[in-house]
Scaffold this active site. Structure first.
Site, PDB file in Angstrom:
ATOM      1  N   SER A  54       3.358  10.498  -4.849  1.00 33.32           N
ATOM      2  CA  SER A  54       2.937   9.925  -6.134  1.00 33.32           C
ATOM      3  C   SER A  54       2.505  11.060  -7.073  1.00 33.32           C
ATOM      4  O   SER A  54       2.790  11.032  -8.275  1.00 33.32           O
ATOM      5  CB  SER A  54       1.757   8.970  -5.945  1.00 33.32           C
ATOM      6  N   THR A  92       5.171   7.431   2.392  1.00 33.20           N
ATOM      7  CA  THR A  92       4.067   7.157   3.320  1.00 33.20           C
ATOM      8  C   THR A  92       4.585   7.234   4.752  1.00 33.20           C
ATOM      9  O   THR A  92       3.988   7.889   5.614  1.00 33.20           O
ATOM     10  CB  THR A  92       3.450   5.774   3.030  1.00 33.20           C
ATOM     11  N   LYS A 150      -6.877   8.234  -8.818  1.00 33.42           N
ATOM     12  CA  LYS A 150      -5.523   7.806  -8.436  1.00 33.42           C
ATOM     13  C   LYS A 150      -5.590   6.903  -7.237  1.00 33.42           C
ATOM     14  O   LYS A 150      -6.323   7.191  -6.288  1.00 33.42           O
ATOM     15  CB  LYS A 150      -4.703   9.062  -8.101  1.00 33.42           C
ATOM     16  N   LYS A 201      -8.771   2.755  -6.872  1.00 31.08           N
ATOM     17  CA  LYS A 201      -8.039   1.684  -6.185  1.00 31.08           C
ATOM     18  C   LYS A 201      -8.224   0.395  -6.956  1.00 31.08           C
ATOM     19  O   LYS A 201      -9.243   0.214  -7.639  1.00 31.08           O
ATOM     20  CB  LYS A 201      -8.583   1.482  -4.769  1.00 31.08           C
ATOM     21  N   ASN A 210       6.522  -1.740   3.975  1.00 25.06           N
ATOM     22  CA  ASN A 210       6.978  -0.446   3.459  1.00 25.06           C
ATOM     23  C   ASN A 210       6.673   0.668   4.462  1.00 25.06           C
ATOM     24  O   ASN A 210       7.549   1.434   4.853  1.00 25.06           O
ATOM     25  CB  ASN A 210       6.301  -0.187   2.112  1.00 25.06           C
ATOM     26  N   LYS A 220      -8.267  11.380   0.702  1.00 25.35           N
ATOM     27  CA  LYS A 220      -6.848  11.738   0.874  1.00 25.35           C
ATOM     28  C   LYS A 220      -6.455  12.852  -0.095  1.00 25.35           C
ATOM     29  O   LYS A 220      -5.784  13.811   0.291  1.00 25.35           O
ATOM     30  CB  LYS A 220      -5.949  10.524   0.608  1.00 25.35           C
TER      31      LYS A 220
END
Ligand code: NAD
Length: 414
Positions: free
Chosen positions: A348, A190, A70, A106, A221, A94
């Site tokens: 997510s 985030t 992910k 990624k 963001n 993470k």
């Protein structure tokens, strides 16, 4: 000797250190030192002027032992293979830190969306999904937004993937608009996570958030929403910046006005005359510094001049490993990226869970779960740092890498 600014090799060094501290063998390091899979694609795109341009894209899958991989997709002119690899490794960390059943992935496309029309961006997004469709999917590898990609781009990508597979696949990608199965709270997740870490770090340092002076580098963001959250909590946001420069006012900036005027790429300083450079901004007086833009911003060169007593990394890789050591020696509390910015992947994950079960949660439910997860992760890592006598970055790597290592061991890979 010149400082190592290579995100990939410096990440490898800390992963090695973390695995050694945890007592794993060299074989485990050999497995985890780079992605299991790295795909490079070339994407032909019809441009508005009738020409065809070929864009290069990447997708890295670091380790899929804990579950599907992910991680976000970045559209940026400086995207490169090594950066994508390092970013996929950080995603593994993470996921381990916030205890999600994922490995890290990624992706990125070398392009500058600021110079492209909406139609060209749509064509790149769809072309990228066609090119990587074999190796991604709701149970394989789930993309999400990152720098210069947003919910509209996620929507195009989801639509393209669903067409290829011939069934609706909301769980293929996260960060979607609400109307397409996005989750409440994802857009600000985030920033929420970073804000929770700011509050926890301030408590550890006995700093009252009310009146604390905060500088935020980056107003996209992550940066803009977290500036708003800390402003609403009573902090004084004295500095912000974007790609073109910074604004600093010791009396505090008018965050609501800036939020209102920024463009969709997080640009705001071009509207002002008295700007300073990003490098100057980082060294200005403040209590809490939040780099929320790009990598390699705090280096051995400027780490001695940082005035903040807490640095919370919203961006990925903003502080070099040498600078991390300098900040630690100076007694500055550094909350590392893999912990501070893990709110995005956490929500997510919630979005993916909701897509899989077809049942959707309220914003309060999402925020409560995010809050509980992040507080637990922060305090866990803080305690590891204290008890093992290591800085927060190494502690975070130790906590984060363990899940992938254990999963790889149970699968019999090492
Ligand atoms: P964004 O594209 O929304 O905003 C990026 C901001 O950084 C903009 O204000 C831009 O002007 C600024 N910027 C770009 N180049 C710069 C430069 N050279 N110097 C100073 N500022 C510059 O991106 P975002 O989603 O806010 O991401 C910012 C950082 O946070 C990235 O490192 C990203 O990987 C990380 N991050 C984002 C998320 C997320 O969910 N959005 C999750 C985890 C980590």
């Amino acid at each position: 000797m010149a400082e190592n600014l290579n995100l990939f090799t410096s990440t490898q060094n800390v992963i090695k250190e973390a695995l050694t501290k945890l007592g794993y063998t060299d074989e485990m390091y050999e497995l985890l030192k780079e992605p299991l899979r790295m795909m490079t694609v070339r994407i032909p795109v019809k441009m508005d002027d009738g020409s065809v341009k070929i864009f290069t894209g990447y997708r890295a899958q670091h380790n899929d032992a804990p579950g599907p991989t992910k991680g976000g997709v970045r559209f940026h002119p400086e995207v490169n293979e090594e950066e994508v690899k390092a970013l996929s490794m950080w995603m593994t960390l993470k996921a381990g830190i916030v205890d999600l059943p994922y490995g890290g992935g990624k992706g990125g496309v070398v392009c500058d969306p600021r110079q492209l029309s909406m139609r060209e961006i749509e064509n790149i997004s769809r072309g990228y999904v066609r090119a990587i469709s074999q190796i991604v999917g709701p149970t394989k590898d789930i993309p999400a937004p990152d720098v210069y990609t947003n919910s509209q781009i996620m929507a195009w990508m989801m639509d393209e993937y669903s067409r290829i597979r011939e069934f609706d696949s909301p769980g293929f990608i996260t960060g979607k608009p609400l109307a397409l199965g996005g989750s409440h709270g994802r857009e600000k997740a985030t920033a929420q996570g970073v804000t929770i870490c700011i509050h926890e770090a301030a408590k550890k340092r006995n700093i009252d958030i009310k009146g604390a002076r905060v500088i935020v580098q980056g107003f996209g963001n992550a940066g803009s929403f977290l500036a708003k959250f800390v402003h609403d909590a009573g902090a004084k946001v004295v500095g912000i910046s974007d790609a073109y420069g910074g604004l600093y006012d010791p009396d505090g900036l008018d965050i609501d006005y800036l939020l209102d005027r920024r463009d969709s790429f997080g640009t705001i300083t071009t509207l002002f005359e008295n700007t300073i450079t990003n490098q100057q901004l980082l060294e200005m007086d403040c209590d809490i510094l939040v780099p929320a833009a790009i990598s390699n911003q705090i280096t051995a060169e400027n780490a001695h001049n940082i005035k903040a007593s807490i640095v919370v990394e919203a961006a990925n890789g903003p502080t070099t490993f040498e600078a991390t050591k300098i900040l630690s020696e100076r007694g500055i509390l550094l909350v590392p990226d893999v912990l501070a910015s893990s709110g995005g992947v956490t929500v997510s994950y919630f979005e993916w869970v909701q897509n899989n079960q077809g049942y959707y949660w309220t914003e309060e439910e999402v925020n409560k779960k995010l809050h509980d997860n992040l507080i637990k992760a922060f305090n866990n890592i803080y305690e590891v740092a204290q008890t093992r006598g290591v800085n927060m970055r190494l502690a975070a790597y130790m906590v984060g890498v363990r899940r992938a290592a254990e999963a790889s061991k149970f699968r019999g890979w090492v």
